[in-house]
Design an enzyme around this catalytic site. Structure first.
Site, PDB file in Angstrom:
ATOM      1  CG  ASP A  66       2.243 -99.895 -32.533  1.00 24.99           C
ATOM      2  OD1 ASP A  66       2.492 -98.886 -33.218  1.00 24.99           O
ATOM      3  OD2 ASP A  66       1.086-100.283 -32.310  1.00 24.99           O
ATOM      4  CE  LYS A 109      -0.777 -97.848 -35.592  1.00 24.15           C
ATOM      5  NZ  LYS A 109       0.135 -97.179 -34.603  1.00 24.15           N
ATOM      6  CG  ASP A 146      -1.132 -93.461 -35.267  1.00 26.71           C
ATOM      7  OD1 ASP A 146      -1.836 -92.446 -35.125  1.00 26.71           O
ATOM      8  OD2 ASP A 146      -1.198 -94.457 -34.503  1.00 26.71           O
ATOM      9  CG  LEU A 147       3.864 -88.978 -36.209  1.00 26.97           C
ATOM     10  CD1 LEU A 147       4.863 -87.955 -36.741  1.00 26.97           C
ATOM     11  CD2 LEU A 147       4.548 -89.975 -35.279  1.00 26.97           C
ATOM     12  CE  LYS A 148      -3.497 -92.020 -31.928  1.00 28.72           C
ATOM     13  NZ  LYS A 148      -2.375 -92.933 -32.266  1.00 28.72           N
ATOM     14  CG  LEU A 149       1.235 -83.396 -35.670  1.00 26.59           C
ATOM     15  CD1 LEU A 149       1.543 -84.809 -36.107  1.00 26.59           C
ATOM     16  CD2 LEU A 149       1.583 -82.406 -36.779  1.00 26.59           C
ATOM     17  CG  HIS A 150      -4.289 -81.991 -29.828  1.00 30.47           C
ATOM     18  ND1 HIS A 150      -5.087 -82.691 -28.952  1.00 30.47           N
ATOM     19  CD2 HIS A 150      -4.808 -80.738 -29.877  1.00 30.47           C
ATOM     20  CE1 HIS A 150      -6.055 -81.914 -28.495  1.00 30.47           C
ATOM     21  NE2 HIS A 150      -5.892 -80.715 -29.034  1.00 30.47           N
ATOM     22  CG  ASN A 175       1.993 -70.664 -37.230  1.00 32.50           C
ATOM     23  OD1 ASN A 175       1.836 -70.583 -38.441  1.00 32.50           O
ATOM     24  ND2 ASN A 175       3.125 -70.316 -36.627  1.00 32.50           N
ATOM     25  CB  THR A 218     -10.221 -97.809 -29.728  1.00 33.39           C
ATOM     26  OG1 THR A 218      -8.806 -98.018 -29.781  1.00 33.39           O
ATOM     27  CG2 THR A 218     -10.735 -97.455 -31.109  1.00 33.39           C
ATOM     28  N   GLY A 233      -2.553-104.623 -34.860  1.00 32.18           N
ATOM     29  CA  GLY A 233      -1.221-104.702 -34.293  1.00 32.18           C
ATOM     30  C   GLY A 233      -0.896-106.064 -33.743  1.00 32.18           C
TER      31      GLY A 233
END
Length: 232
Positions: free
Chosen positions: A10, A32, A59-63, A67, A119, A210
């Protein structure tokens, strides 16, 4: 499924990241790449670290709507990373679309895992801010089962939840667990944490570490300690 320690790189720039990775002259740790570094440097940082011989968890945590996530995953599939993730809260259709987008023409794809609950979220915050009244453990399990039913390979969860995820979703359903600290270390902004040894006993497949490594006086020694405690 083998266990491994993933170092959370990070950092704010490629230069800082390379300087850190240059400490590792014998090992090629699994790393990561999160939002901060990816947004600063773009896909080039992924290709450069991959060329150095490291496995990568992107680790981009798409949401987003199904589509949009499908199209984004089709782009990420070209980066040759090893793990990609999204938020399980996006729903089953979004997760199924992600798999379609991530799968290459030859049928291969990275592991796709879903974030259950961050977390940094505890029961009080989940109820008071997210307006989810169910017990945190049940929410995590429900999200994990949704991910499995959608065809995903595993979840990001607290190490405290890894064992139960395996009980509900099977031993081959991967658990990637942040929230790892050495004994007596500062928890920082994490709420649901364990030591590497505890994560191993509970059933984590991968631990993401990390600051205990990246901020250590001797990062290589801290990494080796983590591997020894988690894998043995």
């Amino acid at each position: 499924m083998g266990k491994d320690v993933i170092i959370a790189c990070d950092f704010a720039s490629a230069e800082e990241t390379y300087r850190f990775l240059d400490n590792f002259t014998e090992e090629k740790p699994f790393v990561k790449i999160g939002m901060e570094l990816f947004y600063a440097e773009g896909p080039a940082i992924v290709r450069a670290i991959k060329a150095r011989g490291h496995k990568i968890f992107l680790d981009l945590k798409l949401h987003d709507i199904p589509n949009t996530v499908k199209k984004a995953m089709s782009v990420l599939s070209n980066l040759d990373v090893d793990i990609v993730n999204l938020h399980a809260a996006g729903g089953s259709d979004m997760m199924k679309g992600a798999i379609e987008g991530l799968t290459r023409p030859d049928g291969t794809r990275p592991l796709l895992i879903a974030v259950t609950q961050l977390t940094s979220i505890d029961q009080a915050r989940m109820e008071n801010e997210l307006l989810i009244k169910e017990p945190l453990a049940e929410v995590v399990m429900s999200y994990a089962e949704n991910a499995k039913n959608a065809g995903l390979d595993g979840v990001v969860c607290s190490p405290l939840e890894a064992g139960v995820v395996h009980e509900r979703c099977g031993k081959d359903f991967c658990t990637v667990t942040p929230g790892i600290r050495f004994a007596s270390a500062d928890a920082g902004d994490q709420q649901r944490i364990t030591t590497p040894a505890e994560a191993n006993k509970i059933g984590s497949d991968y631990i993401v570490v990390g600051r205990p490594i990246t901020k250590a006086e001797d990062p290589v020694a801290a990494y080796r300690r983590c591997v020894a405690e988690f894998i043995g």
